[in-house]
Scaffold this motif. Sequence first.
Motif, PDB file in Angstrom:
ATOM      1  N   ASN A 194       0.843  -1.197   0.000  1.00 54.46           N
ATOM      2  CA  ASN A 194       0.000   0.000   0.000  1.00 54.46           C
ATOM      3  C   ASN A 194       0.875   1.242   0.000  1.00 54.46           C
ATOM      4  O   ASN A 194       1.980   1.237   0.530  1.00 54.46           O
ATOM      5  N   LEU A 195       0.325   2.315  -0.588  1.00 53.15           N
ATOM      6  CA  LEU A 195       1.043   3.582  -0.630  1.00 53.15           C
ATOM      7  C   LEU A 195       0.863   4.315   0.701  1.00 53.15           C
ATOM      8  O   LEU A 195      -0.265   4.533   1.141  1.00 53.15           O
ATOM      9  N   MET A 196       1.969   4.669   1.337  1.00 52.68           N
ATOM     10  CA  MET A 196       1.905   5.441   2.580  1.00 52.68           C
ATOM     11  C   MET A 196       2.027   6.913   2.193  1.00 52.68           C
ATOM     12  O   MET A 196       3.049   7.327   1.655  1.00 52.68           O
ATOM     13  N   GLN A 197       0.962   7.659   2.433  1.00 52.71           N
ATOM     14  CA  GLN A 197       0.906   9.053   2.003  1.00 52.71           C
ATOM     15  C   GLN A 197       0.989   9.952   3.230  1.00 52.71           C
ATOM     16  O   GLN A 197       0.068  10.008   4.023  1.00 52.71           O
ATOM     17  N   THR A 198       2.121  10.615   3.373  1.00 54.04           N
ATOM     18  CA  THR A 198       2.343  11.414   4.576  1.00 54.04           C
ATOM     19  C   THR A 198       2.143  12.893   4.267  1.00 54.04           C
ATOM     20  O   THR A 198       2.620  13.385   3.253  1.00 54.04           O
ATOM     21  N   ARG A 199       1.423  13.559   5.142  1.00 53.28           N
ATOM     22  CA  ARG A 199       1.196  15.000   4.978  1.00 53.28           C
ATOM     23  C   ARG A 199       0.940  15.631   6.345  1.00 53.28           C
ATOM     24  O   ARG A 199       0.541  14.956   7.289  1.00 53.28           O
ATOM     25  N   PRO A 200       1.175  16.950   6.462  1.00 50.90           N
ATOM     26  CA  PRO A 200       0.892  17.597   7.731  1.00 50.90           C
ATOM     27  C   PRO A 200      -0.612  17.631   7.985  1.00 50.90           C
ATOM     28  O   PRO A 200      -1.386  17.769   7.042  1.00 50.90           O
ATOM     29  N   ALA A 201      -1.014  17.473   9.237  1.00 52.32           N
ATOM     30  CA  ALA A 201      -2.433  17.536   9.586  1.00 52.32           C
ATOM     31  C   ALA A 201      -2.604  18.410  10.822  1.00 52.32           C
ATOM     32  O   ALA A 201      -1.615  18.743  11.491  1.00 52.32           O
ATOM     33  N   PHE A 202      -3.802  18.753  11.127  1.00 52.49           N
ATOM     34  CA  PHE A 202      -4.115  19.619  12.275  1.00 52.49           C
ATOM     35  C   PHE A 202      -3.207  20.854  12.315  1.00 52.49           C
ATOM     36  O   PHE A 202      -2.471  21.069  13.270  1.00 52.49           O
ATOM     37  N   GLY A 203      -3.253  21.631  11.243  1.00 51.16           N
ATOM     38  CA  GLY A 203      -2.493  22.871  11.211  1.00 51.16           C
ATOM     39  C   GLY A 203      -1.003  22.655  11.240  1.00 51.16           C
ATOM     40  O   GLY A 203      -0.256  23.518  11.655  1.00 51.16           O
ATOM     41  N   GLY A 204      -0.536  21.483  10.805  1.00 51.98           N
ATOM     42  CA  GLY A 204       0.894  21.234  10.718  1.00 51.98           C
ATOM     43  C   GLY A 204       1.490  20.725  12.015  1.00 51.98           C
ATOM     44  O   GLY A 204       2.689  20.498  12.098  1.00 51.98           O
ATOM     45  N   ASN A 205       0.655  20.528  13.033  1.00 48.40           N
ATOM     46  CA  ASN A 205       1.210  20.108  14.319  1.00 48.40           C
ATOM     47  C   ASN A 205       1.559  18.631  14.368  1.00 48.40           C
ATOM     48  O   ASN A 205       2.359  18.208  15.198  1.00 48.40           O
ATOM     49  N   ILE A 206       0.932  17.824  13.515  1.00 53.19           N
ATOM     50  CA  ILE A 206       1.334  16.416  13.432  1.00 53.19           C
ATOM     51  C   ILE A 206       1.479  16.021  11.971  1.00 53.19           C
ATOM     52  O   ILE A 206       0.931  16.674  11.093  1.00 53.19           O
ATOM     53  N   MET A 207       2.250  14.964  11.734  1.00 53.34           N
ATOM     54  CA  MET A 207       2.342  14.406  10.389  1.00 53.34           C
ATOM     55  C   MET A 207       1.448  13.170  10.375  1.00 53.34           C
ATOM     56  O   MET A 207       1.591  12.297  11.231  1.00 53.34           O
ATOM     57  N   ALA A 208       0.526  13.110   9.433  1.00 52.90           N
ATOM     58  CA  ALA A 208      -0.379  11.961   9.343  1.00 52.90           C
ATOM     59  C   ALA A 208       0.026  11.112   8.148  1.00 52.90           C
ATOM     60  O   ALA A 208       0.346  11.647   7.090  1.00 52.90           O
ATOM     61  N   THR A 209       0.084   9.790   8.340  1.00 55.61           N
ATOM     62  CA  THR A 209       0.324   8.898   7.204  1.00 55.61           C
ATOM     63  C   THR A 209      -1.007   8.256   6.841  1.00 55.61           C
ATOM     64  O   THR A 209      -1.631   7.585   7.665  1.00 55.61           O
ATOM     65  N   ILE A 210      -1.437   8.540   5.627  1.00 54.26           N
ATOM     66  CA  ILE A 210      -2.778   8.155   5.188  1.00 54.26           C
ATOM     67  C   ILE A 210      -2.673   7.000   4.196  1.00 54.26           C
ATOM     68  O   ILE A 210      -1.820   7.008   3.311  1.00 54.26           O
ATOM     69  N   MET A 211      -3.532   5.992   4.393  1.00 57.22           N
ATOM     70  CA  MET A 211      -3.514   4.832   3.500  1.00 57.22           C
ATOM     71  C   MET A 211      -4.866   4.740   2.805  1.00 57.22           C
ATOM     72  O   MET A 211      -5.888   5.121   3.358  1.00 57.22           O
ATOM     73  N   CYS A 212      -4.841   4.195   1.618  1.00 56.93           N
ATOM     74  CA  CYS A 212      -6.086   3.959   0.882  1.00 56.93           C
ATOM     75  C   CYS A 212      -6.044   2.465   0.565  1.00 56.93           C
ATOM     76  O   CYS A 212      -5.625   2.061  -0.505  1.00 56.93           O
ATOM     77  N   ASP A 213      -6.395   1.626   1.560  1.00 57.01           N
ATOM     78  CA  ASP A 213      -6.094   0.199   1.404  1.00 57.01           C
ATOM     79  C   ASP A 213      -7.268  -0.632   0.882  1.00 57.01           C
ATOM     80  O   ASP A 213      -7.146  -1.843   0.745  1.00 57.01           O
ATOM     81  N   LYS A 214      -8.377   0.035   0.540  1.00 55.59           N
ATOM     82  CA  LYS A 214      -9.502  -0.748   0.021  1.00 55.59           C
ATOM     83  C   LYS A 214      -9.911  -0.316  -1.378  1.00 55.59           C
ATOM     84  O   LYS A 214     -10.813  -0.900  -1.974  1.00 55.59           O
ATOM     85  N   PHE A 215      -9.274   0.715  -1.910  1.00 56.31           N
ATOM     86  CA  PHE A 215      -9.653   1.203  -3.231  1.00 56.31           C
ATOM     87  C   PHE A 215      -8.414   1.414  -4.088  1.00 56.31           C
ATOM     88  O   PHE A 215      -7.327   1.635  -3.569  1.00 56.31           O
ATOM     89  N   ARG A 216      -8.617   1.363  -5.392  1.00 53.35           N
ATOM     90  CA  ARG A 216      -7.543   1.617  -6.330  1.00 53.35           C
ATOM     91  C   ARG A 216      -8.086   2.487  -7.449  1.00 53.35           C
ATOM     92  O   ARG A 216      -9.246   2.348  -7.789  1.00 53.35           O
ATOM     93  N   PRO A 217      -7.261   3.315  -8.085  1.00 54.75           N
ATOM     94  CA  PRO A 217      -5.865   3.575  -7.722  1.00 54.75           C
ATOM     95  C   PRO A 217      -5.759   4.409  -6.439  1.00 54.75           C
ATOM     96  O   PRO A 217      -6.723   5.025  -6.023  1.00 54.75           O
TER      97      PRO A 217
END
Length: 393
Positions: A194-217
């Motif tokens: 799965n693609l691990m998609q990391t981006r800032p969240a909550f106003g940049g205070n944390i980095m969130a790694t978001i997965m899309c593990d049930k859909f493609r692309p």
Amino acid sequence: GEPEIVVAQCIGCVKCVKVCPAQALEVVFTEEEKRILEQLARESGADAEDGDPEARALAAKLAAYRGVWVFVEQTEGEPARVSWELMGKGRELADTLGVPLSAVVIGSHVEELCYHSFCYGADQAYLVDEPVFRHYRTEAYLKAVCRLIENYQPEIVLMGATGLGRDLAGAVATVVGTGLTADCTGLGIDDRRNLMQTRPAFGGNIMATIMCDKFRPQMATVRPHVMPLPERVEGKSGPVIRVASGVKEEEMLTKVLAVVSDRNRDHVDVAGAEFIVSGGRGMMGKENFVLLQELADELGGVVGASRSAVDAGWMPHERQVGQTGKTVRPKIYIACGISGAIQHLVGMQDSDLIIAINRDPDAPIFEVAHLGIVGDLFQVVPALTERLRSLKQ
Ligand code: FAD
């Protein structure tokens, strides 16, 4: 109310743990229970997950999608640099997955871009080259990309987080019914492909790694200058797969009558500059930015700003560096009177050399700075400019 496991009815399938949206459930087995579960699994000849018909159907559905795609953005045939930056990252992801990297080129008279794509690392290119794609229009490009996805089923699609890319990626993800992570700052592959998609969240205070593990692309956009530009290797080639879009001009609801450039726009390209001198609230006023301009002129660079300076009306928004401004990676970034809030840092922390000038020795900007000058910028900046001038003579 609080999620709760009804112990008397629990069979230990742990499905509740997987589906709980708040990730608030945990099932802890005793040694005895573990032994019984293992025995049951052995008797059924498979582990719990493989035996689950839903999980098997999902795995089969996902496996039908293969390959990494990078959308090559262009305006009047001119490619957007971010597309090549993504090609570099796409190459890495494709190599990790052991699948081909494809360029998606859409436009009118744009075949040449396929060859540029090969030089930046693509194995092959899908080309949709028709007059209807001369100017970007959401409906036309949307149909073309969706048709490509439907026919060739990629597992990952990357686009630049530009005005065009943001518009197109959102529309495509909606139509094909998949997830999209905007403005990623990191992309990787996990142990389940799965693609691990990391981006800032909550106003940049944390980095969130978001997965899309049930859909493609799996779709992601990345801002310009976040990924490094890969080296261009001349003379590369590969197959160009020409695809007819089926898009008809007479069916288009929008027509481009004229393209008018916005002359009033600030044309300084902060994102692309190699030397940036940025000012923050410590500049105390618009008139003082001339000090930064003088230093920038000596370096052959441009002046940037923190959001506080932009909000105060001292600099136009186009110059803002940070989470809600531009992401920059210059050779030298000089931060003057900028405290170093996380939302500013995410936009400049990958600069090759960071120099901070601040009178507060505890300012967080010094944590990312390679060189720090604790002092009054109204003394330090003119002194630096003066020194550079004298070196040139
Ligand atoms: P301040 O934090 O006020 O710092 C001023 C600094 O100047 C101080 O450290 C002070 O010691 C120093 N100083 C003062 N006088 C002198 C002097 N004479 N000599 C030397 N040093 C001096 N911010 C951005 O920059 N970009 C963004 O894109 C961005 N996006 C945001 C998005 C969200 C959702 C949120 C909540 C905030 C965002 N911010 C952004 C704002 C950010 O949180 C900070 O408020 C902002 O970066 C602070 O700007 P500053 O460093 O110029 O001002």
